[in-house]
Write a protein that holds these residues in place. Structure first.
Motif, PDB file in Angstrom:
ATOM      1  N   UNK A 319       1.736  -0.224   0.285  1.00 58.89           N
ATOM      2  CA  UNK A 319       2.055   0.474   1.131  1.00 58.89           C
ATOM      3  C   UNK A 319      -0.065  -0.473   1.646  1.00 58.89           C
ATOM      4  N   UNK A 320      -0.035  -0.994   1.379  1.00 59.26           N
ATOM      5  CA  UNK A 320      -0.984  -2.195   2.346  1.00 59.26           C
ATOM      6  C   UNK A 320      -0.767  -1.905   4.208  1.00 59.26           C
ATOM      7  N   UNK A 321      -1.890  -1.600   5.011  1.00 61.80           N
ATOM      8  CA  UNK A 321      -1.328  -1.510   6.734  1.00 61.80           C
ATOM      9  C   UNK A 321      -1.697  -3.011   6.685  1.00 61.80           C
ATOM     10  N   UNK A 322      -0.347  -3.253   7.874  1.00 60.26           N
ATOM     11  CA  UNK A 322      -0.669  -4.646   8.090  1.00 60.26           C
ATOM     12  C   UNK A 322      -1.027  -4.531  10.158  1.00 60.26           C
ATOM     13  N   UNK A 323      -0.560  -3.472  10.373  1.00 61.86           N
ATOM     14  CA  UNK A 323      -1.012  -3.924  11.795  1.00 61.86           C
ATOM     15  C   UNK A 323      -0.628  -2.189  12.727  1.00 61.86           C
ATOM     16  N   UNK A 324      -0.957  -2.150  13.927  1.00 60.49           N
ATOM     17  CA  UNK A 324      -1.007  -1.158  14.424  1.00 60.49           C
ATOM     18  C   UNK A 324      -0.009  -1.902  16.378  1.00 60.49           C
ATOM     19  N   UNK A 325       0.692  -1.818  16.377  1.00 67.20           N
ATOM     20  CA  UNK A 325       1.884  -2.279  17.249  1.00 67.20           C
ATOM     21  C   UNK A 325       1.915  -0.967  18.446  1.00 67.20           C
ATOM     22  N   UNK A 326       1.586  -1.188  19.594  1.00 65.47           N
ATOM     23  CA  UNK A 326       2.395  -0.155  20.054  1.00 65.47           C
ATOM     24  C   UNK A 326       2.153   1.868  19.609  1.00 65.47           C
ATOM     25  N   UNK A 327       1.472   1.363  19.044  1.00 64.23           N
ATOM     26  CA  UNK A 327       1.500   3.151  18.586  1.00 64.23           C
ATOM     27  C   UNK A 327       1.892   3.412  17.077  1.00 64.23           C
ATOM     28  N   UNK A 328       3.102   2.334  16.823  1.00 59.91           N
ATOM     29  CA  UNK A 328       3.277   2.261  15.579  1.00 59.91           C
ATOM     30  C   UNK A 328       2.645   1.604  14.656  1.00 59.91           C
ATOM     31  N   UNK A 329       2.552   2.156  13.702  1.00 61.88           N
ATOM     32  CA  UNK A 329       1.829   1.599  11.689  1.00 61.88           C
ATOM     33  C   UNK A 329       3.146   0.796  11.389  1.00 61.88           C
ATOM     34  N   UNK A 330       2.973  -0.590  11.012  1.00 60.08           N
ATOM     35  CA  UNK A 330       3.905  -1.417  10.361  1.00 60.08           C
ATOM     36  C   UNK A 330       3.389  -1.259   8.641  1.00 60.08           C
ATOM     37  N   UNK A 331       3.716  -0.639   7.791  1.00 62.13           N
ATOM     38  CA  UNK A 331       3.147  -0.749   5.877  1.00 62.13           C
ATOM     39  C   UNK A 331       4.145  -1.814   5.532  1.00 62.13           C
ATOM     40  N   UNK A 332       3.065  -2.656   5.098  1.00 56.72           N
ATOM     41  CA  UNK A 332       3.807  -3.671   3.397  1.00 56.72           C
ATOM     42  C   UNK A 332       4.127  -2.873   1.960  1.00 56.72           C
ATOM     43  N   UNK A 333       4.903  -2.366   1.458  1.00 58.57           N
ATOM     44  CA  UNK A 333       4.719  -1.803   0.533  1.00 58.57           C
ATOM     45  C   UNK A 333       6.093  -2.514  -0.404  1.00 58.57           C
ATOM     46  N   UNK A 334       5.774  -3.417  -0.065  1.00 53.24           N
ATOM     47  CA  UNK A 334       7.686  -4.665  -1.385  1.00 53.24           C
ATOM     48  C   UNK A 334       7.053  -4.627  -2.580  1.00 53.24           C
ATOM     49  N   UNK A 335       6.044  -3.952  -3.261  1.00 53.66           N
ATOM     50  CA  UNK A 335       6.246  -3.711  -4.323  1.00 53.66           C
ATOM     51  C   UNK A 335       7.031  -2.675  -4.798  1.00 53.66           C
ATOM     52  N   UNK A 336       7.208  -1.755  -4.363  1.00 56.17           N
ATOM     53  CA  UNK A 336       8.834  -0.647  -4.111  1.00 56.17           C
ATOM     54  C   UNK A 336       9.675  -1.547  -4.242  1.00 56.17           C
ATOM     55  N   UNK A 337       9.959  -1.895  -5.818  1.00 61.04           N
ATOM     56  CA  UNK A 337      11.083  -2.792  -6.191  1.00 61.04           C
ATOM     57  C   UNK A 337      12.129  -2.071  -6.953  1.00 61.04           C
ATOM     58  N   UNK A 338      12.305  -0.561  -6.909  1.00 59.11           N
ATOM     59  CA  UNK A 338      13.152   0.412  -7.316  1.00 59.11           C
ATOM     60  C   UNK A 338      13.391   1.374  -6.341  1.00 59.11           C
ATOM     61  N   UNK A 339      13.962   2.624  -6.959  1.00 55.71           N
ATOM     62  CA  UNK A 339      14.187   4.114  -5.449  1.00 55.71           C
ATOM     63  C   UNK A 339      13.058   4.534  -5.938  1.00 55.71           C
ATOM     64  N   UNK A 340      12.804   4.698  -7.174  1.00 54.61           N
ATOM     65  CA  UNK A 340      11.551   5.528  -7.586  1.00 54.61           C
ATOM     66  C   UNK A 340      10.405   5.349  -6.867  1.00 54.61           C
ATOM     67  N   UNK A 341      10.552   4.134  -6.735  1.00 55.44           N
ATOM     68  CA  UNK A 341       8.926   3.348  -5.915  1.00 55.44           C
ATOM     69  C   UNK A 341       8.986   4.363  -4.562  1.00 55.44           C
ATOM     70  N   UNK A 342      10.734   3.405  -4.284  1.00 57.51           N
ATOM     71  CA  UNK A 342      10.358   3.672  -2.654  1.00 57.51           C
ATOM     72  C   UNK A 342      10.554   4.848  -1.666  1.00 57.51           C
ATOM     73  N   UNK A 343      10.809   5.714  -3.037  1.00 58.32           N
ATOM     74  CA  UNK A 343      10.942   7.640  -2.393  1.00 58.32           C
ATOM     75  C   UNK A 343       9.714   7.775  -2.798  1.00 58.32           C
ATOM     76  N   UNK A 344       8.892   7.796  -3.673  1.00 58.92           N
ATOM     77  CA  UNK A 344       7.155   8.000  -3.302  1.00 58.92           C
ATOM     78  C   UNK A 344       6.405   7.087  -2.145  1.00 58.92           C
ATOM     79  N   UNK A 345       7.344   6.146  -1.850  1.00 59.11           N
ATOM     80  CA  UNK A 345       6.256   5.547  -0.930  1.00 59.11           C
ATOM     81  C   UNK A 345       6.838   6.529   0.619  1.00 59.11           C
ATOM     82  N   UNK A 346       8.484   6.166   0.661  1.00 60.56           N
ATOM     83  CA  UNK A 346       8.415   7.002   1.742  1.00 60.56           C
ATOM     84  C   UNK A 346       8.360   8.446   2.417  1.00 60.56           C
ATOM     85  N   UNK A 347       8.101   9.409   0.946  1.00 55.42           N
ATOM     86  CA  UNK A 347       6.848  10.855   0.714  1.00 55.42           C
ATOM     87  C   UNK A 347       6.194  10.734   1.813  1.00 55.42           C
TER      88      UNK A 347
END
Length: 462
Positions: A319-347
């Motif tokens: 969940x590392x914030x990379x940049x804000x471009x045009x009021x849109x945030x870009x977030x890197x959670x590449x460590x979310x390598x399975x559905x459970x991790x991705x669900x936590x990130x999306x929430x």
């Protein structure tokens, strides 16, 4: 001809195998390492072991005659022919973690151990920070950092031990001072054979621990911990809700302890605030509570828990914030390598353009998509198993625009980020939370996250 005299066979010449071979050789054991891959790295490792008298055999591994013990690398499956042959011959097979426990000397540092499908590394590093803030000489070991078989030789006050399901499968005698399970969700089913076997491997961390710590919000965790109440162990839950006696939890914006206090029924102690948890996301608060419970089981005062959290620096790609471009945030959670991790990130985000895909390793994504559908503004898919995620989206979120970016080259990420930017509106978060492994396209999740961050920075310059 007499049988070959061999004390210990080490299966695999990876990080843990190399460390195990060194430790055994130093104790005067005769060691033979069996390694299937004959590459530059393996040859260099063999050269390092040669002065210690360790023999390394390359090629298809075969069990030497006279072997009395096999120490396996954690990634080797139980049905590997070498390990199956050892089991059939009545030869004990253990892992490097179990070996480390057996090699501990008198007065060795106690272990505070944790496992879980997701969050292990973050939680163990939080724990180490809390222990250090309390003035203890502590180190994160196991599935992260220094091989544990090397760490037990050093004079630490306490070891913070991260354990994978693979490592736990090959462990039987470890007895941490306190043990925690963060969460249990389907993962590595291809290795363990079933969710039940995977959960059983995780539960082995509790077997000999006097203090059992579990996620009270996770039904599977609660089931794993329940038998230990009847066994007379100290069983402590952690929850994102208000804690009951015997639990740690959250009250308004405070992390509080109602377990490791003199009167859990009538009193609680403040541990930290939500602002002390970085990055602030529900699953990361759970990680902080688990780490705090382990620290408190070792007697760490509340002030050190808070200082440790405040001083903790998250690892990259979580969940590392990379940049804000045009009021849109870009977030890197590449460590979310399975559905459970991705669900936590999306929430953690209200409105998301989701970047997903890779190698699902047999995992089901229907529940993930169903739960996340209300947060999705759009989805960009990449990687080998992107079609399976698209099919789940068609079933559970047919109104969400989906863009597939084909190709297996690492340059795909620029096209992925460009497509995500087209779908995003001000206030949205473009979130890389792939729900899948990365090896179809990248050297690992870190390389995937780096590629995303670099593509975002190039986008910002256009």
């Amino acid at each position: 001809m007499d049988a070959e005299v061999v004390s210990v066979v080490v299966a695999g010449l990876g990080v843990s195998g190399l460390a195990a071979a060194r430790a055994l050789a130093r104790r005067g054991e005769r060691v033979i390492v069996l390694e299937g891959n004959d590459g530059e790295r393996q040859r260099a490792a063999a050269a390092e072991l040669a002065p210690l008298g360790v023999e390394v055999r390359f090629g298809e591994p075969e069990l030497p005659e006279g072997a009395s013990l096999v120490v396996t690398s954690p990634g080797w499956r139980p049905d590997h022919p070498l390990l199956a042959a050892a089991a059939a011959a009545g030869i004990e097979v253990i892992g490097e973690v179990e070996l480390a426990w057996r090699l501990r000397g008198d007065g060795a540092a106690p272990w505070l151990a944790l496992t879980g499908t997701n969050g292990k590394t973050t939680a163990v590093r939080m724990l180490t920070s809390m222990l250090t803030a309390a003035g203890l000489k502590a180190l994160a070991v196991g599935n992260v950092g220094v091989p544990i078989v090397e760490a037990v030789r050093e004079p630490y006050d306490v070891l913070a031990v991260e354990l994978s399901s693979f490592q736990l499968h090959w462990s039987s005698g470890i007895a941490p001072l306190a043990a925690a399970v963060l969460n249990v969700a389907p993962d590595h089913i291809d290795w363990h054979g079933s969710l039940e076997e995977y959960a059983a491997a995780k539960a082995k961390i509790f077997r000999n621990a006097p203090t059992v710590i579990y996620n009270a919000d996770d039904e599977r965790c609660a089931r794993l911990a329940e038998p230990y109440r009847a066994a007379g162990r100290r069983v402590v839950g952690f929850t994102l809700g208000a804690p009951r006696p015997g639990q740690l939890g959250v009250v308004e914006d405070l992390l509080v302890d109602r377990a490791f206090v003199p009167d859990p029924r009538h009193t609680a102690e403040e541990l930290a605030t939500l602002a002390d948890v970085r990055p602030l996301a529900p699953h990361n608060v759970a990680n902080a509570l688990a780490a705090a419970a382990l620290a408190r089981a070792h007697g760490v005062p509340t002030g050190a828990v808070r200082r440790g959290l405040a001083e903790f620096v998250p690892d990259p790609h979580r969940i590392a914030h990379v940049a804000r471009i045009g009021d849109v945030d870009y977030v890197d959670d590449s460590k979310a390598t399975n559905p459970h991790a991705a669900a936590a990130s999306l929430s953690a985000f209200r409105s998301v353009v989701w970047i997903a895909g890779g190698q699902l390793k047999g995992a089901d994504v229907d529940d993930l998509v169903r739960q996340a559908a209300g947060r999705l503004r759009g989805v960009v898919l990449l990687g080998a198993d992107r079609a399976r995620i698209r099919e789940a989206l068609e079933r559970h979120a047919p109104h969400i625009p989906v863009v597939e970016v084909p190709g297996q080259d690492t340059g795909v990420m620029d096209r992925v980020v460009t497509e995500a930017a087209k779908l995003a509106a001000p206030g949205d978060t473009v979130l890389l939370a792939p729900a899948a492994a990365s090896y179809d396209m990248f050297a690992g999740y870190a390389a995937r996250g780096d590629a995303f961050a670099e593509a975002v920075r190039r986008l910002a310059k256009r």
